[in-house]
Structures are given as C-alpha cells and as structure tokens.
Design a protein around this motif. Sequence first.
Motif, mmCIF file in Angstrom:
data_model
loop_
_atom_site.group_PDB
_atom_site.id
_atom_site.type_symbol
_atom_site.label_atom_id
_atom_site.label_comp_id
_atom_site.label_asym_id
_atom_site.label_seq_id
_atom_site.Cartn_x
_atom_site.Cartn_y
_atom_site.Cartn_z
ATOM 1 N N TYR A 128 2.140 18.956 22.652
ATOM 2 C CA TYR A 128 1.360 18.346 21.588
ATOM 3 C C TYR A 128 1.268 16.823 21.703
ATOM 4 C CZ TYR A 128 0.880 22.621 18.830
ATOM 5 O OH TYR A 128 0.525 23.870 18.387
ATOM 6 N N GLY A 129 2.301 16.178 22.215
ATOM 7 C CA GLY A 129 2.346 14.723 22.194
ATOM 8 C C GLY A 129 2.711 14.221 20.814
ATOM 9 N N THR A 130 2.954 12.921 20.719
ATOM 10 C CA THR A 130 3.413 12.361 19.451
ATOM 11 C C THR A 130 2.410 12.590 18.327
ATOM 12 O OG1 THR A 130 4.722 10.672 20.592
ATOM 13 C CG2 THR A 130 4.165 10.263 18.293
ATOM 14 N N SER A 131 1.151 12.208 18.528
ATOM 15 C CA SER A 131 0.153 12.369 17.462
ATOM 16 C C SER A 131 -0.054 13.835 17.106
ATOM 17 C CB SER A 131 -1.172 11.739 17.882
ATOM 18 O OG SER A 131 -1.048 10.332 17.971
ATOM 19 N N THR A 163 12.332 16.685 26.144
ATOM 20 C CA THR A 163 12.383 15.241 26.334
ATOM 21 C C THR A 163 11.457 14.533 25.347
ATOM 22 O OG1 THR A 163 10.687 15.413 28.057
ATOM 23 C CG2 THR A 163 12.992 15.393 28.771
ATOM 24 N N GLY A 164 10.424 15.191 24.889
ATOM 25 C CA GLY A 164 9.527 14.628 23.876
ATOM 26 C C GLY A 164 10.032 14.966 22.498
ATOM 27 N N THR A 165 10.914 14.129 21.966
ATOM 28 C CA THR A 165 11.592 14.441 20.707
ATOM 29 C C THR A 165 10.953 13.758 19.493
ATOM 30 O OG1 THR A 165 13.187 12.657 21.110
ATOM 31 C CG2 THR A 165 13.782 14.877 21.857
ATOM 32 N N GLN A 166 9.830 13.101 19.696
ATOM 33 C CA GLN A 166 9.112 12.559 18.545
ATOM 34 C C GLN A 166 8.587 13.726 17.708
ATOM 35 O OE1 GLN A 166 8.408 11.991 21.728
ATOM 36 N NE2 GLN A 166 8.382 9.795 22.173
ATOM 37 N N ALA A 167 8.722 13.610 16.397
ATOM 38 C CA ALA A 167 8.284 14.685 15.491
ATOM 39 C C ALA A 167 7.796 14.042 14.200
ATOM 40 C CB ALA A 167 9.424 15.669 15.234
#
Length: 367
Positions: A128-131, A163-167
């Motif tokens: 998904y990515g950050t946005s 590794t992409g832990t932005q939520a």
Amino acid sequence: MPSRRSALTLLAGAGAALALGTPAAGARPAHTRPFGRYGSPSRRLDALTLYVDPLGRGDHTDVASAVEAASGTGHTLVLAPGTYRGPVLVTAARAELTVIGASGDPRDTVIVHDNAAGTPRPDGSGPYGTSGSATVTVQAAGFTARDVTFANDWLRSDNPEYTGTQAVAIKVQGDRSAFHGCRFLGHQDTLYADSLALTAFARQYYRDCYVEGDVDFVFGRATAVFDRCHFRTLDRTDLAAAPYGFVFAPSTAGANPRGYLVLRSRVTSTAPDAYYKLARPWVPSSDPTAHPMLTVRDSHLGAGIDAVTPYGTMSAGFPWQDQRFAEYRNTGPGARVTVPGNRPQLTASEARAHTPADWLGDWRPRA
C-alpha cells in the motif's frame, strides 16, 4: 493486556486511546437514541444530513458507504457510537462535508483499519505504501470532524517481517480542514497533515484534539495549527535505547511561509524520560526543495522530551539547524534550555507573527 486491535473490538465503540480499557464516561446503552440531539432518519435535520449506525438504525451501517452517498457539497454525517472498520476516502468532490460523533465523546465513535505501508494490496500490485495505508483520506476542501476517533491499529509486534511500518490513521489534504475534540491513534505516522500538491498550501486547524504515536506521528506539508492539543508519545518494547521516535516531522514546501504551529498544547509520554525528540525535518525525495517549518509556543513539554537535544535530522544534507524550527515560552522539563544552540527561540516581536490568525488568513474555523 490486550493489543490495541483486540481492545478496540472488545469495546465496540466505547473508544480507544492508549488507556484502552476505559469506556467513555456516560456512554449510552445501545437501545437509547443513537444519534442524540442530531435527529434521526425519521426526524432528519435537513435533506443533507445522513445517519450512520452499525446496528442498522440509520441510513447506512458503515462510514464508507455514507461518504459515497454524500455526493456534492455540504453534507453532514452523524455517526452513532460504535466501531467502524474499513478504509474511508473523502474525494475532492465532497466539499464541506461534516462528520459528527453523536455522543459528544470521541471515545464512543471509532473509525479504524489496519493497513501498513508494507501490507500487500489484494490485487498483487505491491504494498500500500504510506499514503495507501491511511484509514481515512480527506481530499475535500472544507472538511470538518467533531468528537470522532481516527485510528490505525496495525502493530509491529504482529508483523515482525514488515519493513514498511508506517500506518496512517488519517491523511488530510484539503484546505480549510478542521477537527474539534477528535482523537488520532496509531504508532508510526499517525496523523498525515498534508496537501494535494506542492503548490497547494492547505490550511488545517486542530482544536482540543489528542494524538498518540511514536515515529514522526504528526507529519506532512500542510499549514496546520494545533491549538490546545495533547500529544502522547508511546513506550516501545522493540527498542533498547533512545530515541524511540519523534513527535513532529514537517515537510513544508519551500515556497510556503507557514508550516506547523503548535500552541497552548502539551506533550506527555508513557516512555522513559528523554526518550523522545520533539521533531525532525522531513525533506522527501519528491520535494528536495522542502524547507520544514515548526513553531511550538506557550506549550508544556513533559519529561519524555529530550531537553538537551530535542531535534534530530532525518536525511543527510538536510540538518535540522537549516530548517525553520522555533520555540517560544514553553514550560516543563522537556522545554528546559540547557544547550541554547539546540533550542532556537523566537523573540517577542517575532512571536507576534506566529499566531492562528497569521497561519489561517481569511479563514476562521467554526467553533
């Protein structure tokens, strides 16, 4: 101790902050008037008011379908107490939309989902990515929310392989966006206060709101005022040493004279003393000319903030000292000036230009 996700599910509308086991004071039983003083489908306030209730007593049982139905300008959505799970998109075509938590207590009405930046999309097109992780995305101008909780309950501990832990709990891009008495819950990148384009200086106003998280949990390039808000930094069990994270990570466009303004607010922590930085500048690869701006004034900074080195640098070549960071008349152990070079201070004359009126221009958010 239940995780945030299980606690949200168990409470089913009694709310959520880090103190997740505490139901809202005076929360109404399910059989009483779900929309309080805001009418009902049989006693509609006006033709532009829609009612949302997970138990089926409104026009819709979920927020996303209600937003979809609110086409055009000037609708109001009244949300009965409950937990509404699933992503929500408010497109630019839905200008002047107002969302109200009917009980008047944001702990009663929770919009939540659990995507992270690293979560794979169902269609196999990648993460998904950050946005894309945002529970709620607001692109419309004139959006207003009152007494609602926006949350992302994705947890690192449940997904150690990511590794992409932005939520993101909410991404706000529209001009004249206002939030009154709302709560924003998450960990990394909780509140994305942004704009639709580099040249769009979106004005946003947050009053009497609560925001919690750990890494860069208030970030983006909006012209945003945080007035009488409470920022709460969270403890972490996955790190052995400081810093645990940063409260603010503005990415103000270089051409924008105003970034984040924080006033009459407070920063508290559940982490050990001095384990958090107040801010670091974000200069994204999409805008290497960004000149991040943050003013924190007349606020109380608790012991969780590192008073000696309150600012950090995110990217080599863009040190915080080259950005537009400033403070004025702050109090508390986290505001103590021990190394003057690390605490840029406004003069009284300069502070007169760092006010909500200067930030918001001709827009006066409704009280």
